[in-house]
Motif scaffolding. Structure first.
Motif, PDB file in Angstrom:
ATOM      1  N   ARG A   1     -19.399  -8.234 -72.097  1.00 17.36           N
ATOM      2  CA  ARG A   1     -20.185  -7.115 -71.572  1.00 17.36           C
ATOM      3  C   ARG A   1     -19.834  -5.850 -72.329  1.00 17.36           C
ATOM      4  NH1 ARG A   1     -17.612  -9.853 -67.805  1.00 17.36           N
ATOM      5  NH2 ARG A   1     -18.831 -11.234 -66.499  1.00 17.36           N
ATOM      6  N   SER A   2     -20.794  -4.983 -72.472  1.00 18.26           N
ATOM      7  CA  SER A   2     -20.538  -3.736 -73.204  1.00 18.26           C
ATOM      8  C   SER A   2     -19.581  -2.825 -72.448  1.00 18.26           C
ATOM      9  CB  SER A   2     -21.844  -2.996 -73.471  1.00 18.26           C
ATOM     10  OG  SER A   2     -22.460  -2.651 -72.242  1.00 18.26           O
ATOM     11  N   THR A   3     -19.435  -3.050 -71.159  1.00 18.59           N
ATOM     12  CA  THR A   3     -18.543  -2.210 -70.357  1.00 18.59           C
ATOM     13  C   THR A   3     -17.118  -2.743 -70.316  1.00 18.59           C
ATOM     14  OG1 THR A   3     -19.151  -3.427 -68.369  1.00 18.59           O
ATOM     15  CG2 THR A   3     -20.431  -1.442 -68.881  1.00 18.59           C
ATOM     16  N   GLU A   4     -16.878  -3.896 -70.919  1.00 20.84           N
ATOM     17  CA  GLU A   4     -15.552  -4.496 -70.897  1.00 20.84           C
ATOM     18  C   GLU A   4     -14.592  -3.671 -71.741  1.00 20.84           C
ATOM     19  OE1 GLU A   4     -14.809  -9.151 -70.156  1.00 20.84           O
ATOM     20  OE2 GLU A   4     -15.612  -8.595 -72.085  1.00 20.84           O
ATOM     21  N   ARG A   5     -13.515  -3.213 -71.147  1.00 24.38           N
ATOM     22  CA  ARG A   5     -12.551  -2.355 -71.827  1.00 24.38           C
ATOM     23  C   ARG A   5     -11.144  -2.931 -71.835  1.00 24.38           C
ATOM     24  NH1 ARG A   5     -15.242   0.764 -74.925  1.00 24.38           N
ATOM     25  NH2 ARG A   5     -16.244   2.558 -74.039  1.00 24.38           N
ATOM     26  N   HIS A   6     -11.021  -4.230 -71.602  1.00 26.61           N
ATOM     27  CA  HIS A   6      -9.700  -4.845 -71.626  1.00 26.61           C
ATOM     28  C   HIS A   6      -9.150  -4.839 -73.039  1.00 26.61           C
ATOM     29  CE1 HIS A   6     -10.273  -6.172 -67.548  1.00 26.61           C
ATOM     30  NE2 HIS A   6     -11.441  -6.685 -67.899  1.00 26.61           N
ATOM     31  N   VAL A   7      -7.836  -4.850 -73.144  1.00 25.15           N
ATOM     32  CA  VAL A   7      -7.204  -4.841 -74.457  1.00 25.15           C
ATOM     33  C   VAL A   7      -7.541  -6.109 -75.230  1.00 25.15           C
ATOM     34  CG1 VAL A   7      -4.998  -4.821 -75.637  1.00 25.15           C
ATOM     35  CG2 VAL A   7      -5.358  -3.327 -73.695  1.00 25.15           C
ATOM     36  N   VAL A   8      -7.378  -7.264 -74.600  1.00 16.51           N
ATOM     37  CA  VAL A   8      -7.663  -8.527 -75.270  1.00 16.51           C
ATOM     38  C   VAL A   8      -8.859  -9.171 -74.575  1.00 16.51           C
ATOM     39  CG1 VAL A   8      -6.757 -10.772 -75.902  1.00 16.51           C
ATOM     40  CG2 VAL A   8      -5.246  -8.817 -75.824  1.00 16.51           C
TER      41      VAL A   8
ATOM     42  N   GLU B   1      -9.068  -4.832 -82.933  1.00 17.92           N
ATOM     43  CA  GLU B   1     -10.453  -4.399 -82.735  1.00 17.92           C
ATOM     44  C   GLU B   1     -10.595  -3.259 -81.731  1.00 17.92           C
ATOM     45  OE1 GLU B   1     -12.959  -5.372 -84.627  1.00 17.92           O
ATOM     46  OE2 GLU B   1     -11.522  -6.604 -85.721  1.00 17.92           O
ATOM     47  N   LEU B   2      -9.502  -2.888 -81.087  1.00 18.34           N
ATOM     48  CA  LEU B   2      -9.532  -1.788 -80.125  1.00 18.34           C
ATOM     49  C   LEU B   2      -9.732  -0.474 -80.863  1.00 18.34           C
ATOM     50  CD1 LEU B   2      -9.045  -1.289 -77.062  1.00 18.34           C
ATOM     51  CD2 LEU B   2      -6.691  -0.791 -77.664  1.00 18.34           C
ATOM     52  N   ARG B   3     -10.616   0.364 -80.356  1.00 19.33           N
ATOM     53  CA  ARG B   3     -10.891   1.648 -81.002  1.00 19.33           C
ATOM     54  C   ARG B   3     -10.066   2.750 -80.337  1.00 19.33           C
ATOM     55  NH1 ARG B   3     -14.429   1.565 -84.766  1.00 19.33           N
ATOM     56  NH2 ARG B   3     -14.767   3.802 -84.816  1.00 19.33           N
ATOM     57  N   MET B   4      -9.374   3.503 -81.190  1.00 12.31           N
ATOM     58  CA  MET B   4      -8.610   4.658 -80.726  1.00 12.31           C
ATOM     59  C   MET B   4      -8.763   5.771 -81.750  1.00 12.31           C
ATOM     60  SD  MET B   4      -5.092   3.015 -79.283  1.00 12.31           S
ATOM     61  CE  MET B   4      -4.538   4.557 -78.614  1.00 12.31           C
ATOM     62  N   PHE B   5      -9.006   6.962 -81.275  1.00 15.45           N
ATOM     63  CA  PHE B   5      -9.127   8.142 -82.133  1.00 15.45           C
ATOM     64  C   PHE B   5     -10.176   7.948 -83.225  1.00 15.45           C
ATOM     65  CE2 PHE B   5      -4.589   7.888 -80.830  1.00 15.45           C
ATOM     66  CZ  PHE B   5      -4.645   8.854 -79.842  1.00 15.45           C
ATOM     67  N   GLY B   6     -11.253   7.251 -82.911  1.00 10.03           N
ATOM     68  CA  GLY B   6     -12.345   7.075 -83.854  1.00 10.03           C
ATOM     69  C   GLY B   6     -12.160   5.965 -84.871  1.00 10.03           C
ATOM     70  N   ARG B   7     -11.038   5.250 -84.830  1.00 11.10           N
ATOM     71  CA  ARG B   7     -10.774   4.139 -85.760  1.00 11.10           C
ATOM     72  C   ARG B   7     -10.297   2.933 -84.973  1.00 11.10           C
ATOM     73  NH1 ARG B   7     -10.237   5.090 -91.202  1.00 11.10           N
ATOM     74  NH2 ARG B   7     -10.191   7.247 -91.822  1.00 11.10           N
TER      75      ARG B   7
END
Length: 152
Positions: A36-43, A116-122
């Motif tokens: 889902r696009s709302t999924e924000r889990h780390v893995v 693949e986690l995005r942080m600070f724009g990268r």
């Protein structure tokens, strides 16, 4: 009362065959992206891009090479600049090499999981490339030092 719901699951126990599980895990991956696009889990995936394996292996090879070069340079007057690692260089240096490699391996695994986690724009995977570039520079510097050791 409604009719009983027929069982749709496969009755074969898939965990009994190790080779089948490895085959399915490698070639029939289930989750390569968040569902889902709302999924924000780390893995949220069970598959990682092969580039992270290559980058991780290069980092670990350069880490081992760095440890060997450091232990080679120490008897020639060099010293370990990292105050946490300096006591481990004493003696055979085996503890130094194992501790250094173990910490680096843990960091590579952790960063690969979060790649693949995005942080600070990268993506976090960018850090793996920065670490790789740092190890390339460090090993090049150590090779330069080794080449320019005055011969007694």
């Amino acid at each position: 009362m409604s009719a009983p719901i027929p069982e749709r699951r496969d009755r074969t126990e898939r965990r009994r065959s190790v080779l089948r599980a490895l085959w399915r895990g490698n070639f029939a991956r289930r989750r390569v992206a968040p569902r889902r696009s709302t999924e924000r889990h780390v893995v949220v995936t069970d598959w990682f891009h092969p580039q992270w394996l290559g980058v991780g292996l290069l980092i670990l090879l350069l880490c081992a090479f760095d440890a060997v070069l450091t232990l080679t340079l120490i008897p020639h007057g060099a010293y370990e600049i990292n105050p946490l690692m300096a006591p481990l260089v004493q003696g055979t240096g085996q503890g130094f090499a194992l501790f250094k490699y173990g910490l680096t391996a843990l960091g590579v695994v952790f960063l690969t999981i979060l790649a693949e986690l995005r942080m600070f724009g990268r993506t976090v995977g960018f850090i793996l490339y920065v670490v790789l570039a740092g190890y390339v520079a460090l090993v090049a510097y150590e090779l330069f030092l080794l080449r320019n050791i005055p011969i007694d």
